[in-house]
Write a protein that holds these residues in place. Structure first.
Motif, mmCIF file in Angstrom:
data_model
loop_
_atom_site.group_PDB
_atom_site.id
_atom_site.type_symbol
_atom_site.label_atom_id
_atom_site.label_comp_id
_atom_site.label_asym_id
_atom_site.label_seq_id
_atom_site.Cartn_x
_atom_site.Cartn_y
_atom_site.Cartn_z
ATOM 1 N N GLY A 121 -5.123 -9.706 3.285
ATOM 2 C CA GLY A 121 -5.748 -9.278 4.535
ATOM 3 C C GLY A 121 -4.735 -8.797 5.551
ATOM 4 O O GLY A 121 -4.924 -7.752 6.197
ATOM 5 N N SER A 122 -3.632 -9.557 5.691
ATOM 6 C CA SER A 122 -2.594 -9.142 6.642
ATOM 7 C C SER A 122 -1.968 -7.821 6.223
ATOM 8 O O SER A 122 -1.736 -6.935 7.065
ATOM 9 C CB SER A 122 -1.522 -10.230 6.735
ATOM 10 N N ALA A 123 -1.713 -7.694 4.927
ATOM 11 C CA ALA A 123 -1.110 -6.443 4.457
ATOM 12 C C ALA A 123 -2.047 -5.264 4.680
ATOM 13 O O ALA A 123 -1.621 -4.171 5.090
ATOM 14 C CB ALA A 123 -0.752 -6.569 2.974
ATOM 15 N N VAL A 124 -3.339 -5.465 4.435
ATOM 16 C CA VAL A 124 -4.305 -4.381 4.646
ATOM 17 C C VAL A 124 -4.347 -3.978 6.110
ATOM 18 O O VAL A 124 -4.355 -2.790 6.456
ATOM 19 C CB VAL A 124 -5.701 -4.805 4.147
ATOM 20 N N VAL A 125 -4.357 -4.991 7.009
ATOM 21 C CA VAL A 125 -4.403 -4.674 8.447
ATOM 22 C C VAL A 125 -3.153 -3.916 8.871
ATOM 23 O O VAL A 125 -3.218 -2.897 9.572
ATOM 24 C CB VAL A 125 -4.560 -5.975 9.264
ATOM 25 N N VAL A 126 -1.986 -4.422 8.442
ATOM 26 C CA VAL A 126 -0.739 -3.764 8.836
ATOM 27 C C VAL A 126 -0.658 -2.357 8.275
ATOM 28 O O VAL A 126 -0.329 -1.386 8.984
ATOM 29 C CB VAL A 126 0.462 -4.617 8.375
ATOM 30 N N VAL A 127 -0.959 -2.228 6.986
ATOM 31 C CA VAL A 127 -0.898 -0.903 6.362
ATOM 32 C C VAL A 127 -1.921 0.041 6.981
ATOM 33 O O VAL A 127 -1.646 1.227 7.204
ATOM 34 C CB VAL A 127 -1.108 -1.028 4.835
ATOM 35 N N ASP A 128 -3.107 -0.511 7.291
ATOM 36 C CA ASP A 128 -4.129 0.341 7.905
ATOM 37 C C ASP A 128 -3.678 0.835 9.281
ATOM 38 O O ASP A 128 -3.892 2.002 9.622
ATOM 39 C CB ASP A 128 -5.432 -0.437 8.012
ATOM 40 N N ARG A 129 -3.065 -0.065 10.065
ATOM 41 C CA ARG A 129 -2.585 0.361 11.387
ATOM 42 C C ARG A 129 -1.506 1.425 11.260
ATOM 43 O O ARG A 129 -1.507 2.425 11.981
ATOM 44 C CB ARG A 129 -2.059 -0.848 12.153
ATOM 45 N N VAL A 130 -0.572 1.192 10.358
ATOM 46 C CA VAL A 130 0.502 2.167 10.170
ATOM 47 C C VAL A 130 -0.062 3.501 9.678
ATOM 48 O O VAL A 130 0.316 4.579 10.152
ATOM 49 C CB VAL A 130 1.552 1.620 9.187
ATOM 50 N N ALA B 65 -3.215 -16.048 -0.981
ATOM 51 C CA ALA B 65 -3.339 -14.671 -1.476
ATOM 52 C C ALA B 65 -4.274 -13.850 -0.595
ATOM 53 O O ALA B 65 -3.985 -12.694 -0.254
ATOM 54 C CB ALA B 65 -3.836 -14.682 -2.918
ATOM 55 N N ALA B 66 -5.408 -14.450 -0.220
ATOM 56 C CA ALA B 66 -6.348 -13.726 0.643
ATOM 57 C C ALA B 66 -5.729 -13.408 1.991
ATOM 58 O O ALA B 66 -5.898 -12.302 2.533
ATOM 59 C CB ALA B 66 -7.628 -14.552 0.817
ATOM 60 N N ALA B 67 -4.986 -14.392 2.555
ATOM 61 C CA ALA B 67 -4.349 -14.140 3.859
ATOM 62 C C ALA B 67 -3.300 -13.044 3.755
ATOM 63 O O ALA B 67 -3.211 -12.160 4.618
ATOM 64 C CB ALA B 67 -3.721 -15.437 4.379
ATOM 65 N N MET C 185 -8.089 1.440 -1.665
ATOM 66 C CA MET C 185 -6.886 1.624 -2.485
ATOM 67 C C MET C 185 -5.752 0.750 -1.964
ATOM 68 O O MET C 185 -5.023 0.109 -2.736
ATOM 69 C CB MET C 185 -6.470 3.093 -2.467
ATOM 70 N N THR C 186 -5.605 0.725 -0.650
ATOM 71 C CA THR C 186 -4.562 -0.103 -0.048
ATOM 72 C C THR C 186 -4.788 -1.569 -0.361
ATOM 73 O O THR C 186 -3.854 -2.315 -0.699
ATOM 74 C CB THR C 186 -4.537 0.121 1.467
ATOM 75 N N GLY C 187 -6.069 -2.040 -0.256
ATOM 76 C CA GLY C 187 -6.386 -3.425 -0.573
ATOM 77 C C GLY C 187 -6.092 -3.767 -2.016
ATOM 78 O O GLY C 187 -5.599 -4.858 -2.322
ATOM 79 N N GLY C 188 -6.407 -2.854 -2.936
ATOM 80 C CA GLY C 188 -6.137 -3.103 -4.351
ATOM 81 C C GLY C 188 -4.664 -3.241 -4.637
ATOM 82 O O GLY C 188 -4.237 -4.141 -5.382
ATOM 83 N N VAL C 189 -3.852 -2.368 -4.040
ATOM 84 C CA VAL C 189 -2.411 -2.447 -4.248
ATOM 85 C C VAL C 189 -1.859 -3.760 -3.698
ATOM 86 O O VAL C 189 -1.043 -4.444 -4.343
ATOM 87 C CB VAL C 189 -1.719 -1.244 -3.589
ATOM 88 N N CYS C 190 -2.319 -4.121 -2.509
ATOM 89 C CA CYS C 190 -1.854 -5.384 -1.911
ATOM 90 C C CYS C 190 -2.277 -6.587 -2.754
ATOM 91 O O CYS C 190 -1.524 -7.553 -2.916
ATOM 92 C CB CYS C 190 -2.396 -5.516 -0.491
ATOM 93 N N ALA C 191 -3.498 -6.556 -3.315
ATOM 94 C CA ALA C 191 -3.961 -7.661 -4.164
ATOM 95 C C ALA C 191 -3.118 -7.774 -5.423
ATOM 96 O O ALA C 191 -2.753 -8.885 -5.859
ATOM 97 C CB ALA C 191 -5.433 -7.454 -4.525
#
Length: 472
Positions: A149-158, A144-146, A1-7
């Motif tokens: 990916g960065s947003a997913v990592v940051v959001v996942d960590r948070v 876009a991929a970068a 879900m987080t990846g979809g929103v970031c995309a």
């Protein structure tokens, strides 16, 4: 879900950027076509000779397919791509325009030549209009991929930190609900959750302190009640005559003696209940509060103030030795006071009035030793007395059990031996927190301590008087 929103967010920004870059490339291609058309229109303004026009077309540059074409002269300079309708509209409106043609776009610039209007056409192929489109989309896709990916990592960590902090609060609350007031949480996660963790720990500490104080108060109150009960019991025993012959007393005296017996029985029962209350409450307090420290000498001096007064009433010689200097021990003060009162109370309870006793404190071989000696009849079976936690003489039998539990809490032990005074010698060993590490042999015993213990036992056996032992 987080990846979809970031995309979706990335696409919302990158797609308009890609379109804007494409429009910029198209505008640059059309501007280049206008520049080349201006060279031809300038030449037409000077001369309409076919040779001059041809030289201007050649000078505009480009290959044969993209060179300007002049319509409306005596002869066209080339094969154009715009249809007649577009050419007529450019002549009629007399303004430059860009029209779509097969394979690209064409810029039409009308030129007024007296009574007629010529049209200069410059063809722009699709390859020029979409120049670098593949590389552009590739770069934008990589960006876009970068970003995703960065947003997913940051959001996942948070999110992980938030979930971990929330789970810690939940586990801590469940532990508190189950009665474990020692449970604490690690304040982590966002600032709000970290503040909630600190507040939770402060609440747990207050609850823990409140319950510990409450149980300590109950235990201290019970301990204080047991001490005057001992005095009452001894006074009741003193009131009762040793002569048990019923025929020598009047009815009033018999009723008086029965009343004394009932009082003694009530005192014994109450002592038993208080001992159980002390044992239960002390166990809970020890479990909750953890290790504590006290001054053994100070505890011995404080408790002997009371027992000395009682010993004076019963003409008991007594002595306190080794309690002048501070001697720390890893046990709560109230716990040690309860254990000392239990053992000294046994001396008063199970030895005749006038029997001497001694309380000594010493430090040796990594232990603090509290020794209570008496000149009474002794204990028939020391191992059984320490093992059972009950008495055969109608008491609660918790005296030695309380002492043993306190000693074990301080990584020590309780032993019973023969005293130099001739009676029992109860020794409580408590681990000395200030002692240096000791070398032990393969049996786990300190050699010097074992030898000294054997020497003391041998000496005590030689001084042991032949008396009739009793039980406690």
């Amino acid at each position: 879900m987080t990846g979809g929103v970031c995309a979706l967010v990335a696409l919302a920004f990158l797609l308009p950027l890609a379109v804007s870059l494409g429009d910029r490339v198209r505008a640059e291609a059309i501007a280049d076509a206008a520049r080349r058309s201006a060279l031809v229109t300038g030449a037409l303004a000077v001369s309409t000779e076919p040779a001059a026009v041809e030289r201007a077309v050649t000078a505009s540059g480009g290959d044969a397919t993209t060179r300007p074409v002049v319509h409306g002269l005596d002869g066209d300079t080339g094969q154009g791509r715009a249809d007649a309708t577009d050419l007529d509209r450019a002549r009629a409106e007399r303004r430059s325009m860009v029209v779509d043609v097969a394979g690209g776009a064409a810029r039409l610039d009308p030129v007024v030549l007296g009574d007629r209007v010529a049209v200069v056409e410059v063809f722009v192929p699709d390859s020029a209009l979409d120049r670098g489109a593949g590389l552009r989309w590739l770069l934008l896709g990589a960006v876009a991929a970068a970003l995703v990916g960065s947003a997913v990592v940051v959001v996942d960590r948070v999110a992980t930190r938030t979930v971990f902090a929330t789970r810690g609060l939940i586990d801590g609350a469940l532990a508190i609900g189950d009665g474990d007031l020692a449970a604490r949480v690690e304040p982590t996660g966002p600032r709000e959750l970290a503040e909630a963790g600190h507040a939770f720990n402060q609440m747990a500490e207050r609850l823990d302190a409140a319950r510990t104080d409450e149980r300590e108060l109950v235990a201290d109150l019970s301990h204080r009640l047991r001490t005057p009960l001992t005095v009452l019991r001894l006074d009741a025993e003193a009131l009762e005559s040793d002569d048990t012959s019923v025929g020598t007393f009047s009815q009033a005296e018999l009723d008086h003696r029965r009343g004394i017996r009932r009082i003694r029985q009530a005192i014994v029962t109450l002592e038993g209940e208080i001992d159980v209350l002390i044992k239960t409450t002390r166990k809970a307090v020890t479990h909750d509060s953890g290790p504590a420290m006290c001054d053994v000498s100070e505890v011995v001096r404080d408790r002997m103030v009371f027992w000395s007064a009682l010993a004076g009433d019963q003409n008991r010689p007594h002595r306190v030795s080794g309690a002048q200097l501070r001697i720390p021990a890893p046990v709560p003060r109230a716990e040690l006071a309860a254990a000392l009162d239990a053992v000294v109370g046994n001396v008063f309870r199970y030895t005749p009035q006038g029997t001497a006793f001694e309380v000594a404190v010493s430090r040796r071989d990594g232990y603090v030793a509290i020794r209570i000696d008496d000149a009474g009849p002794g204990i028939a079976d020391p191992d059984r007395a320490l093992r059972r936690g009950a008495s055969d003489r109608g008491s609660t039998g918790l005296g030695l059990d309380i002492a043993k539990r306190v000693a074990m809490q301080a990584n020590g032990s309780v032993s019973i031996d023969r005293a130099q005074l001739g009676g029992a010698s109860v020794v409580m060993l408590l681990a000395d927190p200030e002692a240096t590490p000791r070398q032990v042999n393969r049996f786990g015993l300190v050699g010097r301590m074992a030898r000294d213990s054997r020497d003391q036992k041998s000496s005590a056996r030689r001084r042991w008087p032949r008396r009739r032992p009793t039980d406690r």
